[in-house]
Write a protein that holds these residues in place. Structure first.
Motif, PDB file in Angstrom:
ATOM      1  N   GLN A 128      10.416 -44.352  39.948  1.00  0.00           N
ATOM      2  CA  GLN A 128       9.868 -43.779  41.174  1.00  0.00           C
ATOM      3  C   GLN A 128       8.432 -44.259  41.412  1.00  0.00           C
ATOM      4  N   ARG A 129       7.630 -44.334  40.354  1.00  0.00           N
ATOM      5  CA  ARG A 129       6.249 -44.799  40.485  1.00  0.00           C
ATOM      6  C   ARG A 129       6.212 -46.246  40.960  1.00  0.00           C
ATOM      7  N   TRP A 130       7.083 -47.104  40.393  1.00  0.00           N
ATOM      8  CA  TRP A 130       7.111 -48.508  40.802  1.00  0.00           C
ATOM      9  C   TRP A 130       7.539 -48.652  42.259  1.00  0.00           C
ATOM     10  N   VAL A 131       8.560 -47.925  42.664  1.00  0.00           N
ATOM     11  CA  VAL A 131       9.037 -48.023  44.045  1.00  0.00           C
ATOM     12  C   VAL A 131       7.958 -47.560  45.016  1.00  0.00           C
ATOM     13  N   LEU A 132       7.325 -46.434  44.725  1.00  0.00           N
ATOM     14  CA  LEU A 132       6.283 -45.922  45.601  1.00  0.00           C
ATOM     15  C   LEU A 132       5.095 -46.865  45.664  1.00  0.00           C
ATOM     16  N   SER A 133       4.680 -47.411  44.536  1.00  0.00           N
ATOM     17  CA  SER A 133       3.522 -48.302  44.551  1.00  0.00           C
ATOM     18  C   SER A 133       3.821 -49.596  45.307  1.00  0.00           C
TER      19      SER A 133
END
Length: 116
Positions: free
Chosen positions: A35-40
């Protein structure tokens, strides 16, 4: 006395005799990382699109308004740096990083094309 066959439930319904398995901590951590990678990636690409738009707009400013083209180029570089800083912040990295130089590239390219 006849024995009745067990009630067969559809797979999508909850079965009280077979509860769901407990959620493992490593699965939660993996999900949070994705989720962090997708959002960033979404945040960085969105801000970089703004930066590229400003760089392109600087190319279409009248030749009489050279200062406006340079101003848009500076803004393009500033938003590029903000994009990289946002990505670093989302991954909890230090903001003082050589990666910030990558954010200046749209501004430099735009300024070169404006002054050419």
């Amino acid at each position: 006395m006849t024995e009745e066959p067990p009630v067969r439930r559809a797979r999508h319904l909850m079965d009280p005799s077979r509860p769901r398995p407990a959620v493992r901590q490593e699965d939660v951590q993996r999900l949070e990382r994705v989720q962090r990678w997708v959002l960033s990636i979404l945040v960085v690409t969105t801000i970089l699109h703004l930066s590229a738009g400003l760089a392109i707009a600087a190319q279409y400013v009248d030749e009489d308004a050279l200062s406006a083209g340079i101003g848009l180029s500076v803004l393009s570089g500033a938003f590029g740096v903000i994009a990289v800083a946002a990505g670093l912040a989302m991954h909890k990295r230090g903001l003082a990083s050589p990666w910030l130089l990558l954010g200046v590239v749209p501004g430099i390219v735009s300024a070169y094309l404006v002054l050419r």
